[in-house]
Design an enzyme around this catalytic site. Structure first.
Site, PDB file in Angstrom:
ATOM      1  CB  THR A 202     -69.568 -20.013  47.980  1.00 21.87           C
ATOM      2  OG1 THR A 202     -69.009 -20.475  46.760  1.00 21.87           O
ATOM      3  CG2 THR A 202     -70.979 -20.597  48.054  1.00 21.87           C
ATOM      4  CG  ASP A 203     -67.210 -18.249  43.358  1.00 25.32           C
ATOM      5  OD1 ASP A 203     -67.349 -19.300  44.034  1.00 25.32           O
ATOM      6  OD2 ASP A 203     -66.254 -18.074  42.578  1.00 25.32           O
ATOM      7  CD  GLU A 204     -68.587 -23.911  44.730  1.00 24.66           C
ATOM      8  OE1 GLU A 204     -69.358 -24.860  44.588  1.00 24.66           O
ATOM      9  OE2 GLU A 204     -67.458 -24.014  45.237  1.00 24.66           O
TER      10      GLU A 204
ATOM     11  CE  LYS B 262     -72.141 -20.805  52.362  1.00 24.73           C
ATOM     12  NZ  LYS B 262     -71.790 -20.633  53.789  1.00 24.73           N
TER      13      LYS B 262
ATOM     14  CE1 TYR C 203     -70.559 -24.921  50.622  1.00 18.84           C
ATOM     15  CE2 TYR C 203     -69.878 -24.530  48.351  1.00 18.84           C
ATOM     16  CZ  TYR C 203     -69.853 -24.184  49.694  1.00 18.84           C
ATOM     17  OH  TYR C 203     -69.134 -23.082  50.102  1.00 18.84           O
TER      18      TYR C 203
END
Ligand SMILES: NC(=O)c1ccc[n+]([C@@H]2O[C@H](COP(=O)([O-])OP(=O)(O)OC[C@H]3O[C@@H](n4cnc5c(N)ncnc54)[C@H](O)[C@@H]3O)[C@@H](O)[C@H]2O)c1
Length: 366
Positions: A146-148, A175, A171
């Protein structure tokens, strides 16, 4: 030349995974191999999302699709699947994926996202080594992220593949950790690994705790439309099919040891997106737009809520030749139509557990 004959898709009963399998089996004639879907069917995994795939491509159909229920942390099970199907490619979607749930209960995120990813990589490390100890070069482990992991942007700038990791939620931290483990297996053990970091997805089969399906269903049902904080957080939205065509491009042409950012070039403030959605759903259902707008309710912000995500996806465009095929208008049109005509799917999900959960997330009103 990559084999791409026996692809292990993890998390294929989830939102992006089930759409990925559809893209491959139904819209990618150059893919002639088999898909083995390993999914634990957590609250987010839904067997109903697989019924058409099972019917057409399962044992009663062309025999190119197989489902194995189980946990990616279960080494014995995952090892046996590698052997049984002679897995040559892994597309690793399986994860705990909802930020709000990670804030309320981080443990499952660390288990599945970090330990589960490690388990699969470690199995691949052994399975893909030839008898003389040399790693096969026709195999691939593609890790979906993810870009998060990059944290939050101010008013300007974009995440590139060089942006340092700075995750802010359990989260995104889990990741980020899994991304590092995946790349470490490439550098340390020579496993062919590619990685992609994608922005927010939307589309059919998304569990309605996520923003777009939650709002579509609440609009239809006349329920309040909860907006975190001042509603000015910005996300970059991508139609799920565009994400999956990017993944297919990476499987074919991605360079090992490389990560690829995938995005929609489509930034929206949450509140503006909601008003746009209200307009579309109202037009399709005959609801009165101004009345629906009155149901927007600002609620207490999510702790550590990242302000803005924006992706620079020029690398994948240049190297892989990928591009988005959907505009936000065409993607949302398809998505809203899907939710309007798949009431049975959404009704099944909205059990008592689901309603309690939504209340827990958005219960505190300003
Ligand atoms: N949804 C997005 O906007 C988005 C954006 C970027 C990246 N991603 C990433 O894409 C991947 C898929 O996301 P999604 O939105 O489809 O998630 P999802 O929550 O809809 O689906 C996750 C799937 O994984 C399965 N699963 C969970 N734990 C498991 C375990 N221990 N063993 C086996 N299966 C397990 C679930 O049953 C479910 O089917 C995730 O890795 C996520 O981090 C998602």
């Amino acid at each position: 030349m990559r084999s791409l004959k026996n692809i292990l898709v993890t998390g294929g009963a989830g939102f992006i995974g089930c759409n990925f399998m559809r893209v491959l089996l139904q819209k990618t004639p150059e893919f002639t191999g088999r898909i083995i879907n390993l999914d634990h069917l957590t609250y987010a995994g839904n067997a109903a999302s697989l019924a058409d795939i099972e019917a057409r491509f399962g044992a009663q159909g062309s025999g190119r699709y197989f489902f194995e229920k189980g946990d990616i942390c279960d080494r014995v099970l995952a090892e046996s699947i590698f052997k049984k199907y002679n897995i040559d490619t892994v597309v690793h979607f399986a994860a705990e994926s909802h930020v709000d749930r990670s804030i309320l209960g981080p443990e499952d995120f660390i288990k599945t996202n970090v330990f589960g990813t490690f388990t699969l990589l470690d199995i691949a490390r052994n399975a893909w080594k030839s008898d003389d100890g040399i790693m096969r070069n026709d195999v691939l482990f593609h890790h979906i992220s993810t870009d998060e992991v990059y944290g939050s942007l101010g008013n300007s700038g974009f995440f590139t593949e060089q942006t340092p990791y700075d995750p802010h939620s359990p989260y995104s931290a889990s990741k980020a950790a899994s991304d590092h483990v995946a790349m470490s297996y490439h550098y340390t053990y020579g496993i062919p690994v590619t990685l992609s970091n994608c922005s927010n997805n939307y589309g059919p089969y998304q569990f309605p705790e996520k923003l777009i399906p939650l709002m579509i269903l609440n609009i239809i049902e006349g329920k309040p439309l909860p907006v975190y904080g001042d509603g000015k957080n910005i996300r970059d939205w991508l139609f799920v099919e565009d994400h999956n065509s990017a993944v297919w491009g990476i499987l074919q042409k991605g360079r090992c040891g490389e990560s690829y950012n995938i995005g929609g070039d489509n930034e929206w403030e949450n509140i503006k997106l909601l008003h746009y959605l209200i307009k579309i759903v109202s037009a399709k259902t005959g609801l009165v737009q101004t009345k629906v707008e009155q149901t927007v309710k600002y609620v207490t912000d999510r702790p550590g809520h990242d302000k803005r995500y924006a992706i620079d996806c020029s690398k994948i465009k240049k190297e892989i030749g990928w591009n988005q095929q959907y505009t936000f208008e065409s993607g949302l049109d398809k998505t809203v139509d899907w939710y309007l005509s798949n009431k049975e799917w959404t009704d099944k999900i909205k059990s008592g557990e689901y309603l309690k959960w939504i209340e827990k997330c958005y219960g505190t009103r300003n």
